[in-house]
Design an enzyme around this catalytic site. Sequence first.
Site, PDB file in Angstrom:
ATOM      1  N   ASP A  77       0.810  -1.214   0.000  1.00 65.93           N
ATOM      2  CA  ASP A  77       0.000   0.000   0.000  1.00 65.93           C
ATOM      3  C   ASP A  77       0.844   1.265   0.000  1.00 65.93           C
ATOM      4  O   ASP A  77       2.039   1.255   0.325  1.00 65.93           O
ATOM      5  CB  ASP A  77      -0.937   0.023   1.206  1.00 65.93           C
ATOM      6  CG  ASP A  77      -0.197  -0.086   2.540  1.00 65.93           C
ATOM      7  OD1 ASP A  77       0.774  -0.867   2.623  1.00 65.93           O
ATOM      8  OD2 ASP A  77      -0.591   0.606   3.504  1.00 65.93           O
ATOM      9  N   GLU A 144       0.276  -1.688   5.529  1.00 63.37           N
ATOM     10  CA  GLU A 144       1.291  -1.303   6.512  1.00 63.37           C
ATOM     11  C   GLU A 144       1.037   0.087   7.054  1.00 63.37           C
ATOM     12  O   GLU A 144       1.257   0.360   8.237  1.00 63.37           O
ATOM     13  CB  GLU A 144       2.680  -1.377   5.860  1.00 63.37           C
ATOM     14  CG  GLU A 144       3.839  -1.088   6.801  1.00 63.37           C
ATOM     15  CD  GLU A 144       4.273   0.372   6.851  1.00 63.37           C
ATOM     16  OE1 GLU A 144       5.134   0.723   7.670  1.00 63.37           O
ATOM     17  OE2 GLU A 144       3.722   1.181   6.059  1.00 63.37           O
TER      18      GLU A 144
END
Length: 484
Positions: A77, A144
């Site tokens: 991400d 994350e």
Amino acid sequence: MKITDLQPKLVWECFDEITKVPRPTHHLEKMKHFLVSWAEKHNIPYSVDEVGNVVMRKAASKGHENAPTVILQGHQDMVAEKNSDKVHDFLNDPITTIVDGDWVKADGTTLGADNGLGCATAMAVLLDDSLVHGPIEALFTVDEEQGLIGANGIQPGFVTGSILLNLDSEEMGQLVIGCAGGKVTIAEKEISFEDASENKIWIKVHLSNFNGGHSGMEINLGRGNANQQLCRFLWENWDDFGMELVTIDGGGLANAIPREAYAVVGIDKDKKDALLKKSKEFSDMLHAEFLLAETPDFKFEAEVLAKSYSKVISRKEAKALVSAVFACPNGVQNMSRAVEGLVETSCNLASVKCDGEKVTVTVHQRSSVDSRRDEIADRVKALFELLGYKVSFDDAYVGWAPNPDSVLLAKAKESYKSLFGKDPKVEALHAGLECGLFLEKMPELDMISFGPTLKDIHSPSEKAYIPSVQDFWQYLCDLLKRLA
């Protein structure tokens, strides 16, 4: 020049593919599909776990089959931030990259080099058959940036390596061996509305173009927090101008220092000129205070609106909200006594949002000492509970304790010095990394974190230093050879 013209070509080509895939945190279905399709296209064995982590495997180069398995780890991400005047849909639009001298940046949005370049480099290792290495597992974790969900959800046995190279640091020449833990505090309250007073003129007060940035890596730089400075102005002038609050909105993601914030307020009609004068004085003061910490083109403006409003937030609740945001802990709270120059504990007043009849304030605490992390979170909770807010905690994660006696670290230092003729910097970070969570689940892991040089991550000013990517690739390839 396009990024696909840059060297190392294989890394930049993989990163170019990644930039075309929308992948904001918590919206990673397209990224997972891309990774799986990419692995199938290149005949690379892969697995996907229940939370969406993807691992790809590559056999050792000939003669190195008995070497320890190395995990190359990055997160799928990216932080989705853009300038307020930029039209961009992070769920559907690709990132537009620009080569600007020695830097790669994006057009008005975050670049996603955090951690797209780490993922692209792992992919390049999988493709390059000229490299010498032991067995490789390339691990791409989910979410994350908010919650470390992939690292939290990974199950024993999904990866089998005993060495983990986290490719998620932002300074070439820095070897990271520890990081802070964190926690997010969320204060929410249903708000009531009242009839606006008569004889009001309506003003939009707007602070924009602060640098912002990563709330761990750059919290020590003294940059302005748009939420707090906006409420500072409102609090200082509230009573003198008979202010009434229509709405307030500032900041975005919990791990990004807020760059922009605005409020719509009503003031006594006969005080319009005095308020505009006050806003100009406040702007001048901010530019003096943040002369060395902020870009000089940030703006603090008060604009008279043509429309009028019949309803405002309850005067008591509005003043309490403004006061609480102004008073909320923010910035560096403690410096480490164990590591010189390291921030121990910090607080980022990340966002203030009015949505319908609810206001939400989000604050991100970090610390290398878990009890200090919890203390500052509890202080924020205490403040907002005094005002009747419901306060909860989310996204708590542990830190990563340094291991200066690591065998991997010794090899990594040798590799760096042999290539570049100098010692690397060995440091712990105030930012959060997934390594602490991996270590909880796989205590046998030996880990370090490193990466190319990135600047202003978590903001639309994010950029990657091109020469450092070449050094990063050369260093990773040499280290893999030594580990084999």
